[in-house]
Write a protein that holds these residues in place. Sequence first.
Motif: not given
Lengths: 166, 339
Positions: A52-53, A58, A65-67, A114, A118, A136-137, A139-141, B102, B230
């Motif tokens: 999940g990092e 995704a 969007p989920q992992l 991913g 997203t 921001e959207a 930022s987890g990728n 995130t 994060f």
Amino acid sequence: MSQGVMVRRNVHIDLRVNGETQEASFAPYKTLLEVLREDLGLTGTKHGCELGECGACAVLVDGEPQLSCLVLAVECEGRSIETVEGMAKGAELHPLQAAFADLGAAQCGYCTPGILMTAKALLEREPSPTRDRIREAISGNLCRCTGYQQIYEAVEEAARRMKESA
Amino acid sequence: MMRLPWFEFRAPSSVAEAARILAAEGPDAMPIAGGTDLLPNMKRRHQTPRTLVSLRRIESLKKVSNGAGLTLGAGLTLTEVIHEPKAQPYGALRQAAAQVATVHLRNMGTLGGNLCLDTRCTYYNQNYEWRKAIDFCLKKDGGICWVATASKRCVAMSSTDCAPALIAIGAKAKLVSATDERELALESLYNNDGIEYLKRRPDEILTEIRLPPAAGWRSTYWKLRRRGAFDFPVLGVAAAARFAKDGTVEEARIALGAVASRPFLVPKAAEALVGKKLTDDVIAEAATLAASRAKPMDNADLDLYWRKQVAADFVGYALRELRGDDMRGTRLRIARQIL
């Protein structure tokens, strides 16, 4: 308490992936990522950190969007799953895919599915997001090629093209 | 590649049914909500439950209701909490939830899950082979705490953002089992022990968080982490205060997170504010008092001494924001977002 012998049975459920319902049989410990790649042959969704990092896995679950590495496939019955394979309509690329290709937003390409998924969820909710909202959207990728600039530009370009053709 | 271990999967549709399953299965069963904390831990064999009891299908855990204050279902995702209109007056909660992990993980992880988050440590949050290579540690499978080798107690740190925020707000937690239910002040849910960090029994389900009325209160949450996009907190500061019309503090609470195995209140620092206006001197005094209670260990990201040193600064930021200062510049520098 008696430990007994655990009965190791597969689960059989219907999964709705990219608008098609498919029957799947798999071990209950399998994540959605593993079922997509190993049981349904949909290898577009990438296997990254598994924890999940990184965002490489995704997908959209009910439009969000989920992992997929942290979603149990057995929990996905009755939910709508969208993967990168569902983006193009036949030979016609989704505007996001076309913009990514045109603007060089994919380098090694591992983070691309991913990020595409997203960004798709973002544009469906906000057709003209600001640069900050895009940042921001996604930022987890993580993109280890660090090609974020081109990725932001491609999302903005796709948003422009989608508005023009709407 | 890290696979999850085998488990039996149950998906009850009510709290009562879930509680019955947990009671029948005993401590080998674990509840799972969003799974964003438990599943990585299971992949690394920190937890290997025989049965997973999914709480996802239980509609009542998603409820939001007004009464005297606000009740939030523990099954709401963090994204749902951030966008919940009724939760907007509780600034600290919104800011804390918005800084957890995130966007993707906030779409999955729940409020209850964040409150029950496993404690974290450099020597624990590693895969099985890594942990085996150091002969494991006190928290899991081993006998020695590698952070403090003389310690009898596991010093893994509390890493929840929502707990300090909700503790400063004055929230209560409701726990339901097959035989009873109880409500306790949220700070009493935690023990200062990296292993037994929760007072929740294995057969209990955290169902609701009850927030007191927000009228007259202002609250805020500040988080230190390496990346703005994060990362778990390496310091969390939450502050809440009720002000008289002339700006005098009538009541206050300051809570710290990620500097012990539990989130906790610092009553002395809060008392130093009561009956006073938040002048620079008053803020500095409270900040020093609060920071003196921050006892971070060398088991997380960033330099230990620096983390301790900035605790007073962060309490200062929080109190200045409560005072009404425009903290957006500082917020942007530290959090990379305005919130």
